[in-house]
Each structure stands twice: as C-alpha cells, then as structure tokens.
Design a protein around this motif. Structure first.
Motif, PDB file in Angstrom:
ATOM      1  N   GLY A   1      43.652  43.199  26.053  1.00  0.00           N
ATOM      2  CA  GLY A   1      42.665  44.066  26.658  1.00  0.00           C
ATOM      3  C   GLY A   1      42.858  44.406  28.118  1.00  0.00           C
ATOM      4  N   VAL A   2      44.047  44.088  28.672  1.00  0.00           N
ATOM      5  CA  VAL A   2      44.253  44.375  30.096  1.00  0.00           C
ATOM      6  C   VAL A   2      44.643  45.842  30.300  1.00  0.00           C
ATOM      7  CG1 VAL A   2      45.639  43.874  32.144  1.00  0.00           C
ATOM      8  CG2 VAL A   2      44.874  42.001  30.665  1.00  0.00           C
ATOM      9  N   THR A   3      43.749  46.590  30.977  1.00  0.00           N
ATOM     10  CA  THR A   3      44.075  47.982  31.330  1.00  0.00           C
ATOM     11  C   THR A   3      44.083  48.164  32.841  1.00  0.00           C
ATOM     12  OG1 THR A   3      41.790  48.789  31.417  1.00  0.00           O
ATOM     13  CG2 THR A   3      42.845  48.747  29.249  1.00  0.00           C
ATOM     14  N   SER A   4      43.581  47.187  33.593  1.00  0.00           N
ATOM     15  CA  SER A   4      43.458  47.332  35.046  1.00  0.00           C
ATOM     16  C   SER A   4      43.309  45.953  35.678  1.00  0.00           C
ATOM     17  CB  SER A   4      42.209  48.167  35.364  1.00  0.00           C
ATOM     18  OG  SER A   4      41.044  47.381  35.110  1.00  0.00           O
ATOM     19  N   GLY A   5      43.230  45.959  37.023  1.00  0.00           N
ATOM     20  CA  GLY A   5      43.044  44.695  37.727  1.00  0.00           C
ATOM     21  C   GLY A   5      41.765  43.988  37.318  1.00  0.00           C
ATOM     22  N   LYS A   6      40.784  44.765  36.860  1.00  0.00           N
ATOM     23  CA  LYS A   6      39.489  44.181  36.499  1.00  0.00           C
ATOM     24  C   LYS A   6      39.622  43.205  35.333  1.00  0.00           C
ATOM     25  CE  LYS A   6      34.784  45.522  35.234  1.00  0.00           C
ATOM     26  NZ  LYS A   6      33.945  46.625  34.719  1.00  0.00           N
ATOM     27  N   GLU A   7      40.363  43.600  34.283  1.00  0.00           N
ATOM     28  CA  GLU A   7      40.500  42.702  33.121  1.00  0.00           C
ATOM     29  C   GLU A   7      41.382  41.497  33.464  1.00  0.00           C
ATOM     30  OE1 GLU A   7      41.364  46.086  32.648  1.00  0.00           O
ATOM     31  OE2 GLU A   7      39.274  46.550  32.161  1.00  0.00           O
ATOM     32  N   VAL A   8      42.341  41.681  34.371  1.00  0.00           N
ATOM     33  CA  VAL A   8      43.150  40.532  34.813  1.00  0.00           C
ATOM     34  C   VAL A   8      42.228  39.537  35.518  1.00  0.00           C
ATOM     35  CG1 VAL A   8      45.038  39.739  36.278  1.00  0.00           C
ATOM     36  CG2 VAL A   8      45.248  41.911  35.043  1.00  0.00           C
ATOM     37  N   PHE A   9      41.351  40.076  36.398  1.00  0.00           N
ATOM     38  CA  PHE A   9      40.398  39.209  37.121  1.00  0.00           C
ATOM     39  C   PHE A   9      39.551  38.419  36.131  1.00  0.00           C
ATOM     40  CE2 PHE A   9      38.033  37.855  40.743  1.00  0.00           C
ATOM     41  CZ  PHE A   9      36.717  37.736  40.330  1.00  0.00           C
ATOM     42  N   LEU A  10      39.080  39.085  35.070  1.00  0.00           N
ATOM     43  CA  LEU A  10      38.240  38.416  34.066  1.00  0.00           C
ATOM     44  C   LEU A  10      39.025  37.338  33.312  1.00  0.00           C
ATOM     45  CD1 LEU A  10      36.302  41.497  32.643  1.00  0.00           C
ATOM     46  CD2 LEU A  10      35.514  39.817  34.338  1.00  0.00           C
ATOM     47  N   HIS A  11      40.300  37.625  32.991  1.00  0.00           N
ATOM     48  CA  HIS A  11      41.129  36.612  32.313  1.00  0.00           C
ATOM     49  C   HIS A  11      41.301  35.366  33.184  1.00  0.00           C
ATOM     50  CE1 HIS A  11      42.888  37.862  28.421  1.00  0.00           C
ATOM     51  NE2 HIS A  11      42.704  39.089  28.826  1.00  0.00           N
ATOM     52  N   VAL A  12      41.471  35.569  34.491  1.00  0.00           N
ATOM     53  CA  VAL A  12      41.623  34.410  35.389  1.00  0.00           C
ATOM     54  C   VAL A  12      40.298  33.665  35.491  1.00  0.00           C
ATOM     55  CG1 VAL A  12      42.208  33.648  37.738  1.00  0.00           C
ATOM     56  CG2 VAL A  12      43.542  35.470  36.626  1.00  0.00           C
TER      57      VAL A  12
ATOM     58  N   ASN B   1      48.872  44.864  39.907  1.00  0.00           N
ATOM     59  CA  ASN B   1      48.900  43.878  41.005  1.00  0.00           C
ATOM     60  C   ASN B   1      48.100  44.393  42.197  1.00  0.00           C
ATOM     61  OD1 ASN B   1      50.318  41.512  40.225  1.00  0.00           O
ATOM     62  ND2 ASN B   1      52.259  42.623  40.296  1.00  0.00           N
ATOM     63  N   LYS B   2      48.225  45.695  42.465  1.00  0.00           N
ATOM     64  CA  LYS B   2      47.500  46.298  43.599  1.00  0.00           C
ATOM     65  C   LYS B   2      45.995  46.288  43.335  1.00  0.00           C
ATOM     66  CE  LYS B   2      46.963  49.369  47.173  1.00  0.00           C
ATOM     67  NZ  LYS B   2      45.460  49.252  47.245  1.00  0.00           N
ATOM     68  N   GLU B   3      45.620  46.650  42.117  1.00  0.00           N
ATOM     69  CA  GLU B   3      44.184  46.671  41.770  1.00  0.00           C
ATOM     70  C   GLU B   3      43.571  45.283  41.871  1.00  0.00           C
ATOM     71  OE1 GLU B   3      44.391  50.502  38.690  1.00  0.00           O
ATOM     72  OE2 GLU B   3      44.236  48.447  37.904  1.00  0.00           O
ATOM     73  N   LEU B   4      44.327  44.268  41.412  1.00  0.00           N
ATOM     74  CA  LEU B   4      43.811  42.893  41.490  1.00  0.00           C
ATOM     75  C   LEU B   4      43.692  42.462  42.943  1.00  0.00           C
ATOM     76  CD1 LEU B   4      42.905  40.251  40.157  1.00  0.00           C
ATOM     77  CD2 LEU B   4      45.326  39.595  40.022  1.00  0.00           C
ATOM     78  N   THR B   5      44.697  42.822  43.754  1.00  0.00           N
ATOM     79  CA  THR B   5      44.661  42.506  45.192  1.00  0.00           C
ATOM     80  C   THR B   5      43.404  43.090  45.830  1.00  0.00           C
ATOM     81  OG1 THR B   5      47.073  42.422  45.332  1.00  0.00           O
ATOM     82  CG2 THR B   5      45.872  42.833  47.382  1.00  0.00           C
ATOM     83  N   ASP B   6      43.110  44.352  45.535  1.00  0.00           N
ATOM     84  CA  ASP B   6      41.935  45.008  46.117  1.00  0.00           C
ATOM     85  C   ASP B   6      40.644  44.330  45.662  1.00  0.00           C
ATOM     86  OD1 ASP B   6      43.686  46.737  47.332  1.00  0.00           O
ATOM     87  OD2 ASP B   6      43.377  48.393  45.925  1.00  0.00           O
ATOM     88  N   ILE B   7      40.607  43.895  44.407  1.00  0.00           N
ATOM     89  CA  ILE B   7      39.418  43.195  43.886  1.00  0.00           C
ATOM     90  C   ILE B   7      39.236  41.869  44.622  1.00  0.00           C
ATOM     91  CG2 ILE B   7      38.536  41.924  41.878  1.00  0.00           C
ATOM     92  CD1 ILE B   7      39.826  44.209  40.150  1.00  0.00           C
ATOM     93  N   MET B   8      40.336  41.142  44.803  1.00  0.00           N
ATOM     94  CA  MET B   8      40.234  39.828  45.477  1.00  0.00           C
ATOM     95  C   MET B   8      39.817  39.999  46.929  1.00  0.00           C
ATOM     96  SD  MET B   8      43.501  37.914  43.703  1.00  0.00           S
ATOM     97  CE  MET B   8      43.455  36.446  44.733  1.00  0.00           C
ATOM     98  N   ILE B   9      40.321  41.032  47.600  1.00  0.00           N
ATOM     99  CA  ILE B   9      39.908  41.285  48.987  1.00  0.00           C
ATOM    100  C   ILE B   9      38.411  41.596  49.026  1.00  0.00           C
ATOM    101  CG2 ILE B   9      40.111  42.916  50.902  1.00  0.00           C
ATOM    102  CD1 ILE B   9      43.127  43.156  50.122  1.00  0.00           C
ATOM    103  N   ALA B  10      37.975  42.453  48.106  1.00  0.00           N
ATOM    104  CA  ALA B  10      36.555  42.852  48.087  1.00  0.00           C
ATOM    105  C   ALA B  10      35.650  41.653  47.829  1.00  0.00           C
ATOM    106  CB  ALA B  10      36.343  43.917  47.009  1.00  0.00           C
ATOM    107  N   LYS B  11      36.135  40.705  47.026  1.00  0.00           N
ATOM    108  CA  LYS B  11      35.310  39.556  46.657  1.00  0.00           C
ATOM    109  C   LYS B  11      35.547  38.349  47.564  1.00  0.00           C
ATOM    110  CE  LYS B  11      34.666  40.574  41.706  1.00  0.00           C
ATOM    111  NZ  LYS B  11      33.367  39.923  41.378  1.00  0.00           N
ATOM    112  N   GLY B  12      36.533  38.470  48.483  1.00  0.00           N
ATOM    113  CA  GLY B  12      36.799  37.394  49.441  1.00  0.00           C
ATOM    114  C   GLY B  12      37.602  36.233  48.891  1.00  0.00           C
ATOM    115  N   TYR B  13      38.415  36.469  47.848  1.00  0.00           N
ATOM    116  CA  TYR B  13      39.288  35.422  47.313  1.00  0.00           C
ATOM    117  C   TYR B  13      40.697  35.579  47.877  1.00  0.00           C
ATOM    118  CZ  TYR B  13      35.722  34.525  43.721  1.00  0.00           C
ATOM    119  OH  TYR B  13      34.557  34.235  43.051  1.00  0.00           O
ATOM    120  N   LYS B  14      41.324  34.451  48.312  1.00  0.00           N
ATOM    121  CA  LYS B  14      42.680  34.533  48.861  1.00  0.00           C
ATOM    122  C   LYS B  14      43.751  34.135  47.845  1.00  0.00           C
ATOM    123  CE  LYS B  14      41.265  33.601  53.647  1.00  0.00           C
ATOM    124  NZ  LYS B  14      39.836  33.452  53.154  1.00  0.00           N
ATOM    125  N   SER B  15      43.329  33.337  46.843  1.00  0.00           N
ATOM    126  CA  SER B  15      44.319  32.908  45.839  1.00  0.00           C
ATOM    127  C   SER B  15      43.635  32.803  44.486  1.00  0.00           C
ATOM    128  CB  SER B  15      44.896  31.535  46.222  1.00  0.00           C
ATOM    129  OG  SER B  15      43.934  30.524  45.976  1.00  0.00           O
TER     130      SER B  15
END
Ligand SMILES: CC(C)(C)CCc1c(C(=O)O)[nH]c(=O)[nH]c1=O
Length: 312
Positions: free
Chosen positions: A251-262, A287-301
C-alpha cells in the motif's frame, strides 16, 4: 533528518527498497535498483530451475487506481543466476543485497540454501513462505505445521541471520500461532509483511471478463487497497516478535504510507505496485516526501517513532 536503518545487522542508507518480484528479475532490473535512490534491493523469488511463468496478461494495475492484481507464476532465471549475481555484487556499496528463495518443495529450498551457504556471501537470505506447498494444501505460510517443519530444517542450515516473506493473516489466532513458531528460531531475525492478498478477482465491467489470463483471473492483490491489512500484519508481528524486526510492504504510494508502516513497527519498507507503475524514480520521490513529513512532525530519525502507534 536521518532515514537510515538496520536490518539483519546490515546498515541501509535509507529504509526503502523494492518488493520482491518488482524490478528485480534480471540483471538489468537489478542494475536499475542499484542506480536508484533505494536503500537496498531484493531479487525475484528464485526456484531451482528457470521458469517462464504464467501466460500474459498476468499483471495489471486495477482500473480503480487502488491497486494491482498478479498471477505471475514465479517467472525467474533460476537460483544459479541470482547466486552468480550475489557472487559478483559490490558489497562495498552502501546497499545491502537480499536474496529471495521460493523453492517448489522443501527439498528445493534446501538445495538452494546449501548453495548460498557454501558460497558464504554477505547477502541476506529470505525464504518466501507464499511458495506453493503440496498441491491441494494451502501455501506454506497458511500451513502452520508445514511452516514449522520447514524452519526446523532451514534455520539450522542457513545458520546466519535470515528472514521470511509472509502472506497476510486475518485472524488473531493465526498471528499468535505464527509468531510462536518464529520465536523458536533465533537466526530468523526478521519477517517481511505482507505478500499480496491472495486470490482476488478483477472483472472488467465493459467486457465482462476477468482482467488477467492465469487461474480464471484469480491473482494476488497489491497496492493502496491492501495498506490497512499490511499495517495490521506489521504491527501484529512487531508486538509479538520483540527480538526480531519487521519489514513492511503493502500500500505504499507516498511518504505518508511509509510513515504509517514505521509507526506500525517497520524497520524497512518495500514498494511493489507503485514501483511497478512509476519506475525506480519512486524512491527519490518517496524519500523526499518522508523527509518533509518528519521535518513537519519534528522527528530526526526513524527510531523516534518506530512502533509508536498510539491506541485509544
Ligand atoms: C504466488 C507464488 C507463485 C506461489 C509465489 C510467487 C509470487 C508471485 C508470483 O510470482 O506469481 N506473486 C506475488 O504477488 N507474490 C509471490 O510470492
């Protein structure tokens, strides 16, 4: 932000790679994976002999745009092709190599594992438990006794850390039983969840016909429509296998679903249908979409939120 991760003791520069079966059957496919922005790569499940696979059409994206259906029939170059690829792989590269094996019998899995063990290479072996079992019996992953028997033979043989690719489960008792089996094997260090949702049927409204040729149109479902089943399987095994890791796929189509899998517990995340449809540039995009999500949510790793899905 840091998208790196570790699986089976190996470091991946980022958590994304291909789902076995997509962009990984030939050296040309695998070269595209090496040149892509993926963090790793896995080969098409190998059988002992070369296989042509099923007649086409055998894979199609669904008209709904919500996923895909396939009944490829294990087309692959035969295990020696992938053994040779693994012997020639540049292990000094940053991308670890995973090898998928799907013997048509336990004897074939034993022979293939013996050959890879004898070669003593740094690649990680993954046994595909959606491989066919005795005709008339369910796939190995749905035959708990056969699955345990296979692991009793293969885990000691492989010796090094290895993984298994699992079909989706839909019953809590199956999560419990399967996890109890996996916890018996220390060198089974990760599970990959999920393989395609088995034996769906896509029918075309206009032609009133099945979409794919093999098996009267029955085939494995992938893509966005299987996301929530995938997340459940990732989290169910993440909760039940405290000393092991889970690779998430489905079900991965974007950084959002990768974020949910993690969030569900995945240490790495694979892309199948979207890679098949978009091509290997999908890794740079996601990878870019996930990076932007992590920045927006304040996660570094990834460690900061892996498995941290909240409950109500
Ligand atoms: C379904 C099998 C042919 C038994 C194994 C190979 C495989 C295939 C395939 O080669 O048809 N397709 C999938 O979505 N997952 C798989 O594991």
């Amino acid at each position: 932000v840091d998208l790196s991760t570790k699986v089976a003791g190996l470091s991946l520069p980022n958590l994304l790679f291909n789902a076995s079966g997509v962009c990984c059957q030939t050296e040309a496919d695998l070269k595209l994976m090496i040149e892509s922005e993926s963090g790793s790569l896995i080969t098409k499940s190998a059988t002992y002999e070369y296989r042509e696979g099923n007649p086409s059409p055998r894979y199609l994206p669904l008209p709904s745009g919500l996923g895909s259906i396939n009944s490829m029939g294990l087309p692959n170059e035969g295990y020696e092709y992938y053994l040779n690829f693994a012997k020639n792989y540049d292990y000094s590269s940053k991308k670890p190599l995973f090898i998928s094996l799907s013997g048509l019998s336990l004897a074939d899995n034993v022979k293939m594992c013996e050959a890879f063990v004898a070669a003593d290479l740094p690649c990680v072996l993954e046994v595909n438990f959606s491989c066919p079992n005795v005709p008339g019996k369910p796939q190995l992953g749905y035959d708990m006794e056969a699955m345990e028997n296979a692991l009793n033979v293969l885990a000691p043989l492989i010796k090094k850390p290895f993984g298994v690719k699992l079909p989706p489960y839909f019953d809590i008792a199956h999560f419990d039983t399967a996890a109890a089996i996996f916890n018996k094997f220390d060198n089974l260090v990760y599970v990959t969840c999920i393989n395609s949702v088995g034996n769906g049927l896509a029918i075309d409204f206009e032609t009133e016909s099945a979409l794919i040729k093999p098996k009267d149109g029955f085939g494995g479902l992938g893509g966005l429509m299987v996301l929530n089943t995938a997340l459940a399987n990732v989290n169910a095994f993440y909760r039940r296998l405290p000393t092991k890791q889970v690779i998430g796929v489905g079900g991965v189509t974007s950084g959002k679903e990768v974020f949910l899998h993690v969030l569900a517990g995945a240490s790495a995340v694979q892309i199948g249908t979207t890679l098949k449809e978009e091509g290997p540039t999908v890794f740079a995009r996601i990878n870019k979409e996930l990076t932007d999500i992590m920045i927006a949510k304040g996660y570094k790793s990834l460690d900061e939120f892996r498995g941290k899905v909240k409950t109500l």
